[in-house]
Scaffold this active site. Structure first.
Site, PDB file in Angstrom:
ATOM      1  N   TYR A  74       0.752  -1.283  -0.009  1.00 34.17           N
ATOM      2  CA  TYR A  74      -0.103   0.060  -0.132  1.00 34.17           C
ATOM      3  C   TYR A  74       0.769   1.162   0.059  1.00 34.17           C
ATOM      4  O   TYR A  74       0.580   2.116  -0.719  1.00 34.17           O
ATOM      5  CB  TYR A  74      -0.979  -0.004   1.307  1.00 34.17           C
ATOM      6  CG  TYR A  74      -1.772   0.952   1.287  1.00 34.17           C
ATOM      7  CD1 TYR A  74      -2.851   1.064   0.567  1.00 34.17           C
ATOM      8  CD2 TYR A  74      -1.547   2.234   2.333  1.00 34.17           C
ATOM      9  CE1 TYR A  74      -3.743   2.412   0.778  1.00 34.17           C
ATOM     10  CE2 TYR A  74      -2.367   3.206   2.466  1.00 34.17           C
ATOM     11  CZ  TYR A  74      -3.450   3.359   1.748  1.00 34.17           C
ATOM     12  OH  TYR A  74      -4.443   4.266   1.603  1.00 34.17           O
ATOM     13  N   LYS A  78       1.628   4.288  -3.122  1.00 35.20           N
ATOM     14  CA  LYS A  78       1.268   5.787  -3.037  1.00 35.20           C
ATOM     15  C   LYS A  78       2.359   6.513  -3.307  1.00 35.20           C
ATOM     16  O   LYS A  78       2.572   7.987  -3.231  1.00 35.20           O
ATOM     17  CB  LYS A  78       0.908   6.102  -1.579  1.00 35.20           C
ATOM     18  CG  LYS A  78      -0.284   5.280  -1.146  1.00 35.20           C
ATOM     19  CD  LYS A  78      -1.684   5.449  -1.791  1.00 35.20           C
ATOM     20  CE  LYS A  78      -2.568   4.770  -1.307  1.00 35.20           C
ATOM     21  NZ  LYS A  78      -3.847   4.992  -2.325  1.00 35.20           N
TER      22      LYS A  78
END
Length: 176
Positions: A74, A78
């Site tokens: 995750y 980003k």
């Protein structure tokens, strides 16, 4: 996670970048979580930012053997913000916001669930001492999209009430 968050976002930004017009502005929503990740180094950052979209998932840093867990995946997802240069060639701008915890119905469930103590501790030890409201995050996006933000492009704005700063330099540091 990487296919949806990283690759999916890269495809979306590439496609929008093909049709964006002069004066166009985009704001993506990223996450505070990416700011907690250790520095990847200039070479890896450059590869994440400049590798053609169709080759992105082939990067060594994104291979499953190099992904520690779903949180790491995750956080990596980003990190892509290289399209500001391409958009700039068309006279357009792109930025991202990286909110921390925002009060939403899902977040309220989290606050009252098994991880509730984690969140309460984080809020107590960060400078703002509370989560954000959706309006507070939207206010930053509004600035970025308005004429008042006309000189801002290629930037990511951490909106977390100081939680990340506390994670590195304050009361949350010992909880890494």
């Amino acid at each position: 996670m990487l296919k949806v968050d990283l690759y999916g976002t890269a495809v979306l930004l590439e496609e929008v970048g093909k049709v964006i017009k002069e004066g166009g502005v985009g704001v993506t929503i990223s996450s505070q979580s990416g700011h907690k990740m250790k520095d990847l180094g200039a070479e890896i950052d450059n590869r994440l930012a400049t590798t053609p979209t169709e080759e992105l998932l082939d990067l060594e840093v994104l291979q499953i053997k190099n992904i520690k867990d779903t949180l790491h995946a995750y956080q990596l997802a980003k990190r892509v913000m290289g399209c500001a240069v391409k958009w700039g060639e068309k006279g357009a701008r792109i930025n991202s916001t990286s909110p921390g915890i925002v009060v939403t119905p899902l977040a309220i469930d989290e606050f009252n669930g098994p991880r509730g103590d984690f969140y309460k501790n984080m809020f107590a030890k960060c400078p703002a001492r509370r989560p954000a409201t959706a309006d507070e995050v939207a206010n930053v996006a509004e600035l970025l999209m308005s004429p008042k933000g006309a000189f801002i492009t290629g930037s990511d704005f951490l909106i977390d009430g100081g939680a990340t700063a506390s994670y590195f330099y304050g009361a949350l540091k010992s909880e890494k």
